[in-house]
Design a protein around this motif. Structure first.
Motif, PDB file in Angstrom:
ATOM      1  N   THR A 166       2.401  13.766  -9.818  1.00 22.08           N
ATOM      2  CA  THR A 166       3.258  14.950  -9.829  1.00 22.08           C
ATOM      3  C   THR A 166       3.757  15.219 -11.245  1.00 22.08           C
ATOM      4  O   THR A 166       3.989  16.361 -11.619  1.00 22.08           O
ATOM      5  N   LEU A 212       7.406  15.499  -2.262  1.00 22.23           N
ATOM      6  CA  LEU A 212       6.186  15.134  -2.979  1.00 22.23           C
ATOM      7  C   LEU A 212       4.951  15.793  -2.376  1.00 22.23           C
ATOM      8  O   LEU A 212       3.857  15.689  -2.918  1.00 22.23           O
ATOM      9  N   LYS A 246      13.922   0.285  -6.036  1.00 17.07           N
ATOM     10  CA  LYS A 246      13.105   1.008  -5.050  1.00 17.07           C
ATOM     11  C   LYS A 246      13.990   1.501  -3.925  1.00 17.07           C
ATOM     12  O   LYS A 246      15.007   0.853  -3.597  1.00 17.07           O
ATOM     13  N   PRO A 247      13.636   2.580  -3.238  1.00 23.68           N
ATOM     14  CA  PRO A 247      12.449   3.370  -3.521  1.00 23.68           C
ATOM     15  C   PRO A 247      12.592   4.212  -4.784  1.00 23.68           C
ATOM     16  O   PRO A 247      13.639   4.792  -5.039  1.00 23.68           O
ATOM     17  N   VAL A 248      11.508   4.238  -5.549  1.00 22.11           N
ATOM     18  CA  VAL A 248      11.508   4.955  -6.813  1.00 22.11           C
ATOM     19  C   VAL A 248      11.444   6.454  -6.549  1.00 22.11           C
ATOM     20  O   VAL A 248      10.794   6.907  -5.615  1.00 22.11           O
ATOM     21  N   ARG A 249      12.185   7.205  -7.374  1.00 25.71           N
ATOM     22  CA  ARG A 249      12.216   8.657  -7.191  1.00 25.71           C
ATOM     23  C   ARG A 249      11.672   9.391  -8.404  1.00 25.71           C
ATOM     24  O   ARG A 249      11.478   8.801  -9.449  1.00 25.71           O
ATOM     25  N   LEU A 250      11.545  10.690  -8.227  1.00 26.07           N
ATOM     26  CA  LEU A 250      11.050  11.530  -9.318  1.00 26.07           C
ATOM     27  C   LEU A 250      11.965  11.424 -10.534  1.00 26.07           C
ATOM     28  O   LEU A 250      11.505  11.409 -11.683  1.00 26.07           O
ATOM     29  N   ILE A 297       0.331   5.042   7.381  1.00 23.54           N
ATOM     30  CA  ILE A 297       0.206   3.705   6.801  1.00 23.54           C
ATOM     31  C   ILE A 297       1.384   2.857   7.270  1.00 23.54           C
ATOM     32  O   ILE A 297       1.222   1.682   7.625  1.00 23.54           O
ATOM     33  N   SER A 334      12.020   1.095   3.955  1.00 24.15           N
ATOM     34  CA  SER A 334      12.856   1.738   2.952  1.00 24.15           C
ATOM     35  C   SER A 334      12.086   2.846   2.237  1.00 24.15           C
ATOM     36  O   SER A 334      12.627   3.916   1.948  1.00 24.15           O
ATOM     37  N   SER A 335      10.820   2.603   1.974  1.00 19.74           N
ATOM     38  CA  SER A 335      10.004   3.581   1.250  1.00 19.74           C
ATOM     39  C   SER A 335       9.713   4.840   2.045  1.00 19.74           C
ATOM     40  O   SER A 335       9.413   5.878   1.458  1.00 19.74           O
ATOM     41  N   GLN A 383      15.320   9.251   1.700  1.00 17.28           N
ATOM     42  CA  GLN A 383      13.983   8.942   1.195  1.00 17.28           C
ATOM     43  C   GLN A 383      12.915   9.767   1.915  1.00 17.28           C
ATOM     44  O   GLN A 383      11.897  10.125   1.321  1.00 17.28           O
ATOM     45  N   PHE A 410       0.414  14.523   2.581  1.00 12.40           N
ATOM     46  CA  PHE A 410       1.012  13.325   1.990  1.00 12.40           C
ATOM     47  C   PHE A 410       1.940  12.587   2.951  1.00 12.40           C
ATOM     48  O   PHE A 410       1.830  11.377   3.133  1.00 12.40           O
ATOM     49  N   ARG A 436       1.660   9.131  -6.248  1.00 13.87           N
ATOM     50  CA  ARG A 436       2.021  10.531  -6.055  1.00 13.87           C
ATOM     51  C   ARG A 436       3.097  10.965  -7.045  1.00 13.87           C
ATOM     52  O   ARG A 436       3.020  12.034  -7.633  1.00 13.87           O
ATOM     53  N   LEU A 437       4.091  10.096  -7.222  1.00 12.95           N
ATOM     54  CA  LEU A 437       5.170  10.401  -8.160  1.00 12.95           C
ATOM     55  C   LEU A 437       4.615  10.601  -9.573  1.00 12.95           C
ATOM     56  O   LEU A 437       5.003  11.518 -10.283  1.00 12.95           O
ATOM     57  N   LEU A 465       0.825  -1.216   0.000  1.00  7.45           N
ATOM     58  CA  LEU A 465       0.000   0.000   0.000  1.00  7.45           C
ATOM     59  C   LEU A 465       0.856   1.262   0.000  1.00  7.45           C
ATOM     60  O   LEU A 465       0.577   2.225  -0.715  1.00  7.45           O
ATOM     61  N   ILE A 466       1.912   1.233   0.804  1.00  8.73           N
ATOM     62  CA  ILE A 466       2.808   2.396   0.867  1.00  8.73           C
ATOM     63  C   ILE A 466       3.403   2.693  -0.508  1.00  8.73           C
ATOM     64  O   ILE A 466       3.433   3.841  -0.956  1.00  8.73           O
ATOM     65  N   ASP A 467       3.872   1.632  -1.155  1.00 10.35           N
ATOM     66  CA  ASP A 467       4.503   1.836  -2.451  1.00 10.35           C
ATOM     67  C   ASP A 467       3.499   2.265  -3.509  1.00 10.35           C
ATOM     68  O   ASP A 467       3.847   3.006  -4.432  1.00 10.35           O
ATOM     69  N   SER A 469      13.009  -3.919  -5.089  1.00  6.39           N
ATOM     70  CA  SER A 469      13.813  -3.437  -3.984  1.00  6.39           C
ATOM     71  C   SER A 469      15.185  -4.098  -3.992  1.00  6.39           C
ATOM     72  O   SER A 469      16.072  -3.710  -3.241  1.00  6.39           O
ATOM     73  N   LYS A 487       0.930   4.176  -2.860  1.00  3.82           N
ATOM     74  CA  LYS A 487       0.713   5.603  -2.571  1.00  3.82           C
ATOM     75  C   LYS A 487       1.846   6.431  -3.149  1.00  3.82           C
ATOM     76  O   LYS A 487       1.641   7.498  -3.726  1.00  3.82           O
ATOM     77  N   LEU A 488       3.042   5.919  -2.976  1.00  5.31           N
ATOM     78  CA  LEU A 488       4.239   6.620  -3.415  1.00  5.31           C
ATOM     79  C   LEU A 488       4.266   6.758  -4.925  1.00  5.31           C
ATOM     80  O   LEU A 488       4.460   7.851  -5.467  1.00  5.31           O
TER      81      LEU A 488
END
Lengths: 206, 152
Positions: free
Chosen positions: A31, B34, A132-136, B49, B87-88, B27, B42, A27-28, A19-21, A111, A23-24
């Motif tokens: 954006t 963001l 991961k974590p993936v960036r802009l 979470i 990590s995220s 990170q 955000f 958003r990325l 879920l976190i990823d 990851s 969301k991330l």
């Protein structure tokens, strides 16, 4: 969608069981002004793309097909590699084996920096492999892949008779990209280089 | 305005110490980047979470290690998830503890796994505490009419 070139919005399908990823990545992507749909599994991704998991796509499939996917315009699929059930690699394979979906660019996220995993995915037709974590900065790399599909889609719309032609163009492009990638791989990139550069794609790590 | 200045300094000192001591890594800064006016919550959302997910994972880990016959593959799966989520969000020490934890899963070392579960738990509650303090400071700055400094 078949819309005119005045609306250049790209639709990205993001697949991740975390879920976190999700969301991330959402958003990325937002954006970067992409339209985003997120799903939490490979099978849901296939469902969304209008492909039944058990579907066999025969080479004789006509272009006039009653499949749902024709109403859903996905320009790129970005998927996590490690997922329970269908992995990102499995999903990639199914997409590339589907006559209706194979031209959709697929990007893998993971990851773990495992060179054999990376080459497996690239060989199967993934456009990029993001750590991961993936960036802009990673998401910025998606643009050329998206532009390529839009360009080809417009050709198909304008020239109904010449579907074959645009598909051939894409095939040549992806073939030459694959050749470049294979060449770079053969040159022996060591796993602890943080930013190896291959022609056609970049491996990003932190 | 003086209050805002004080709060901002407090914030900067605190977050810098978190980076210095390895609780957070870059990170977290990426998450902050963001966040904007269209998505002002955000970071709070993602961190929330993370807190929820982690509690569940810690419970799952504890019960899987208490089984008569421990399924180390399952344990490793949970640790892998925990490693990913930490990590995220930039929770570096939690992530590092998870990396070490996985080695014990590979070795099917129950004792090592139990020890590292405790370590991961410890690190998680530490960073949870720090993040709650950090986010509280941010709220105070905003409420006082200031902006939250972005550390690069």
């Amino acid at each position: 969608m078949g819309m005119a070139t005045t609306d250049p919005q790209f639709h990205v399908l993001a697949v991740d069981d975390s879920l976190i990823d999700r969301k991330l990545i959402e958003r990325l992507l937002k954006t970067s002004s992409y339209q985003v749909t997120t799903v939490d599994s490979g099978s849901k991704a296939l469902e969304f793309l209008g492909l039944n998991e058990n579907d066999r796509n025969t080479p004789n499939e006509t272009s006039v097909s009653p499949k749902i996917h024709q109403e859903v315009d996905v320009n790129l699929v970005i998927t996590d590699y490690c997922m329970p059930g269908m992995t990102g690699y499995d999903l990639l394979k199914k997409i590339k084996e589907s006559s209706s979906l194979k031209n959709i660019p697929v990007v893998i996220m993971s990851s773990e920096n495992v060179p054999s995993r990376i080459s497996r995915c690239m060989e199967e037709g993934a456009e990029e492999f993001f750590l991961k974590p993936v960036r802009l900065s990673d998401v910025n790399k998606l643009k050329p892949h998206l532009m390529r599909t839009k360009c080809c889609k417009n050709i198909q719309n304008q020239e109904n008779q010449e579907n074959k032609q645009s598909q051939e163009i894409q095939l040549q492009t992806s073939q030459s990209n694959n050749n470049n990638k294979r060449k770079a791989m053969d040159e022996g990139i060591s796993p602890d280089r943080t930013r190896p550069r291959y022609s056609g794609f970049t491996l990003v790590s932190n | 305005m003086e209050i805002v200045g004080q709060l901002q300094k407090q914030y900067v000192d605190f977050i810098n110490s978190l980076f210095r001591e390895g609780y957070l890594d870059d990170q977290y800064v990426q998450l902050q980047k963001l966040q904007d006016d269209s998505n002002p919550e955000f970071v709070v959302e993602v961190v929330s979470i993370f807190f929820e997910d982690s509690e569940k994972l810690l419970n799952d880990l504890a019960s899987s290690l208490q089984q008569q016959v421990v399924d180390f593959k399952k344990v490793d799966g949970y640790v892998h998830q925990f490693k990913g989520s930490s990590s995220s969000v930039g929770a570096q020490r939690v992530k590092n503890a998870c990396v070490a934890f996985r080695n014990f899963c590979d070795e099917k070392n129950l004792d090592g796994c139990s020890r590292f579960l405790n370590l991961v738990k410890q690190e998680f509650y530490l960073v949870k505490n720090k993040l709650e303090t950090l986010l509280r400071l941010e709220q105070q700055i905003l409420q006082a009419g200031g902006t939250v400094p972005l550390i690069e």
